[in-house]
Motif scaffolding. Sequence first.
Motif, PDB file in Angstrom:
ATOM      1  N   VAL A 103       3.119 -25.157   0.197  1.00 24.67           N
ATOM      2  CA  VAL A 103       2.453 -25.468   1.460  1.00 24.67           C
ATOM      3  C   VAL A 103       0.954 -25.625   1.222  1.00 24.67           C
ATOM      4  O   VAL A 103       0.323 -26.575   1.716  1.00 24.67           O
ATOM      5  N   ARG A 104       0.354 -24.733   0.436  1.00 27.99           N
ATOM      6  CA  ARG A 104      -1.084 -24.824   0.180  1.00 27.99           C
ATOM      7  C   ARG A 104      -1.421 -25.991  -0.745  1.00 27.99           C
ATOM      8  O   ARG A 104      -2.520 -26.542  -0.661  1.00 27.99           O
ATOM      9  N   ARG A 105      -0.510 -26.374  -1.598  1.00 29.70           N
ATOM     10  CA  ARG A 105      -0.772 -27.509  -2.479  1.00 29.70           C
ATOM     11  C   ARG A 105      -0.603 -28.831  -1.729  1.00 29.70           C
ATOM     12  O   ARG A 105      -1.448 -29.719  -1.822  1.00 29.70           O
ATOM     13  N   PHE A 106       0.477 -28.965  -0.997  1.00 33.40           N
ATOM     14  CA  PHE A 106       0.762 -30.230  -0.315  1.00 33.40           C
ATOM     15  C   PHE A 106      -0.012 -30.374   0.999  1.00 33.40           C
ATOM     16  O   PHE A 106      -0.325 -31.472   1.430  1.00 33.40           O
ATOM     17  N   ARG A 107      -0.293 -29.249   1.659  1.00 30.12           N
ATOM     18  CA  ARG A 107      -1.092 -29.190   2.884  1.00 30.12           C
ATOM     19  C   ARG A 107      -0.508 -30.069   3.994  1.00 30.12           C
ATOM     20  O   ARG A 107      -1.144 -30.981   4.505  1.00 30.12           O
ATOM     21  N   PRO A 108       0.713 -29.749   4.412  1.00 29.16           N
ATOM     22  CA  PRO A 108       1.339 -30.527   5.494  1.00 29.16           C
ATOM     23  C   PRO A 108       0.766 -30.133   6.856  1.00 29.16           C
ATOM     24  O   PRO A 108       0.358 -28.992   7.070  1.00 29.16           O
ATOM     25  N   GLN A 109       0.781 -31.076   7.770  1.00 28.91           N
ATOM     26  CA  GLN A 109       0.454 -30.742   9.160  1.00 28.91           C
ATOM     27  C   GLN A 109       1.671 -30.191   9.886  1.00 28.91           C
ATOM     28  O   GLN A 109       1.545 -29.402  10.818  1.00 28.91           O
ATOM     29  N   ILE A 110       2.852 -30.629   9.470  1.00 27.61           N
ATOM     30  CA  ILE A 110       4.101 -30.209  10.117  1.00 27.61           C
ATOM     31  C   ILE A 110       5.070 -29.738   9.049  1.00 27.61           C
ATOM     32  O   ILE A 110       5.209 -30.366   7.996  1.00 27.61           O
ATOM     33  N   ILE A 111       5.737 -28.623   9.323  1.00 23.73           N
ATOM     34  CA  ILE A 111       6.829 -28.138   8.486  1.00 23.73           C
ATOM     35  C   ILE A 111       8.129 -28.335   9.244  1.00 23.73           C
ATOM     36  O   ILE A 111       8.230 -28.000  10.433  1.00 23.73           O
TER      37      ILE A 111
END
Length: 858
Positions: A153-161
Amino acid sequence: MVRRSLPLLLALPLLAAPLAAQLGGVLEPPTTGGLPVLLQELRMLGHHKRVLMIGAHPDDEDTQFLVLLTRREGAEAAYLSLTRGEGGQNLIGTELGPALGILRTEELLAARRVDGAQQFFSRAYDFGFSKTLDDTWAHWPKDSVLKDVVRIVRRFRPQIIVSVFSGTPIDGHGQHQAAGWAAQEAFRAAADPARFPELATEEGLQPWAPTKLYLEAWFNPAAATLTVDGGEIEKLSGKTYHQLAMAGRSLHRSQDMGQLQDFGSSPSRLTFKAVRGGTADPGDGWGAFWSGVDTALAASPAHFQALADARAAAGRDPVLVDEALRRAQDALAGSASTADPAWADYLDHLATARAVASWVLVDVIAEHARATAGSTLGVDLVARNAGARMTDQLSGRIDLRGRPLFWTAADGSLAPGQTMQQHQQVRIPADWTPTTPYYLRHPRRGDLYNWDVDPSLRGLPVDPPEIWAGLVQPARDPAHLGTLLEFGRVASERIRDQAYGEIRHPVVIVPRVSVKITPEVAVIRNSAQGEARTVAIDVTLEHGAADTTAGTVQLDLPAGWPRPTPAPFRLIGEGNSVHVPFRVTIPPNAPVGQVELRATAVDEAGRRYDVGAFAVEYSHIRARQYTRPATARIEVVELNSPQVRLVGYVRGAADRIPEALLAAGLNVTVLDSAALTTGDLRRYDAIVVGPRAYEVDSALVRNNDRLLEYARNGGRLIVQYQQGVFIQGEFAPFPVTQGSPADRVTDEHSPVVMLGARADRSSLAPEFRTPNAIGPEDWDGWIQDRALYCLRSWDSRYASLLALNDPGEQPIGGCMLEAPLGRGTYLYTGLAFFRELPAGVPGAYRLFFNLLGGRVTP
């Protein structure tokens, strides 16, 4: 990790994957990707939209929603699978365990090439089916799994999961529940600097707060709050989004996932779960999905105008497209940072679009596909400018395992119509180890992979290619824009096949001497009389170098075991191989138990070789090499052989039982189509049908009546676990059914009750008495499963021989059924012999031998 856009690596001219480390698929001849790739890359520009989907296994992902995200919405999407699916079954080959994980990783990458999403993993090893969340956490340290999800999550940095699973028992599989819990917990934990602070200090991954959380509504459609339709036409392909998704889904071939590409309405349903720092539109459709999410791109109006100009000229005037994209790139100078993954991906798409619009073709041809550490490999870089504009300020670059080296390429420009060729002698570093996935370089820690590797690799599906080369146009300000333009591909050997045409093999690093030992497990009966016993061990040496290597090969055995005399070897030229047979003498006093032996080759320079190189290779994936230590295990077992002269065996899916029985001293013949159709089945004292054989062997389906007649005439027919095809085809002699889901016992430590014979329930059935007396200790040491696809109901003519169950559940009686059939016997068993026998589980051998020679009591 070196980031690059590689439109020239596509196996299908659909999408350009932004991560070089996510290369996959059979390499094709050079291509720019053409207009479909250009238009898709333009679709990805002008906004920031990032969505991370989280599930437990390969094939858990909502392929249709991923296709919609990338190819309709122009979003950067990724799928995080906790595992690589090592605990599954394999419909198309013999790979199980880590090798199956390699195959299923590649199948995911093949699917991602269709839908355009990225792919990530955690350290979790798929230990097999789990019925409860508690059982899963007994295998996986909860905090470690959460840390891996937070890392991505911290690497890809999505706005939505988007969580595929809810984290509740409705998900079924305990690993599904774990994935649902981890996705929802990571939504909170990834934003908290107090959670896993070492990710920031050690890996440079700062806290990140996703804006929204959704759950898939597969298991609870009534709870869906948002529906989008996959039945629309995707204009670049002319297919619906659903059709594209099913094409990707069908690439999970090892898991029996082939799908029809139907068209028509195809809803994807999600359930809104949470929003951070604002409110979400409770309405339906894409507007509601993106509501509350800042998708705006912080760029100048000149950038957006340039993108609009590029889209308007696409398909009409390549020169105008190229010019507009140059302006778009220049307009970002000083505003974009490659330290931000969102910007890095964005710049990759922009660079890919520019590369396609330039109409430059590049090829990188290696002299050989196999190289050894310390050797030199010739590599030719060929480039042609088929466009109408000068491409200048170019430098040559070659990456060795992701480490870039530069050289000056001609005069730094490539004029329209110009073809250039550069030859490089690439020195492979002497300290390079043979190609093997990063997560297999160290032994696992329980059911977690050991990730003591470069932190930039953690979570990636595969390593960077061994050799990549191309022409690049470096930015004037690398701190902001990195590489402006790039043309390149993986170095590969090119072969002309007279039947299939051009075939490509990417470069891999192989051992100078690859050492393989068979069998991996040998089961030897103990000797109460003290007679000498031997086991045949075969060592295969394969040469990876072009010169000559000579030396000796030896077997290293425990103290007290006689060591065979080392054998000389001489290998000349790349690909040369020799087989060296050994006979290992079992000491007369060797106790029941296991010992390990290792094969080691020592050359004349004193260098030692003790690993073998293997490949997972199928037509729908890119071949992957992995290495394995040249070790074998001898199991000394109290084992009496059945009174059978010849066993016939119909091989099933991922079935290595015939080899295990042969190594244990039985005379086994694998029955092919001719044998099943016209062969004399009376020759066999017993015939065994392998797991899922009715799915993979059409000759078995056609000749099932011959097998039943064989049993009626006095034969013994043993059928191992089967799935729906077996039930629907009514291939058993008397009616049987399976549940949905089918009954299984997943706890390999679960208690087993052996039942009595039909006529006399006071005594055990013959299968538990002769030739080996089966006791409680024979159920120890089983791996992964007790039984699977047991029968739910059965005709009264069958007798149930076993009762077993997972903790807290009612006993299952359909895991071993036997019935008299004419003058012979029919037996169905769901016991997981396909895992136990290749693993050398002593009790499984003793029981299987009994099944071959048992007799039914009327």
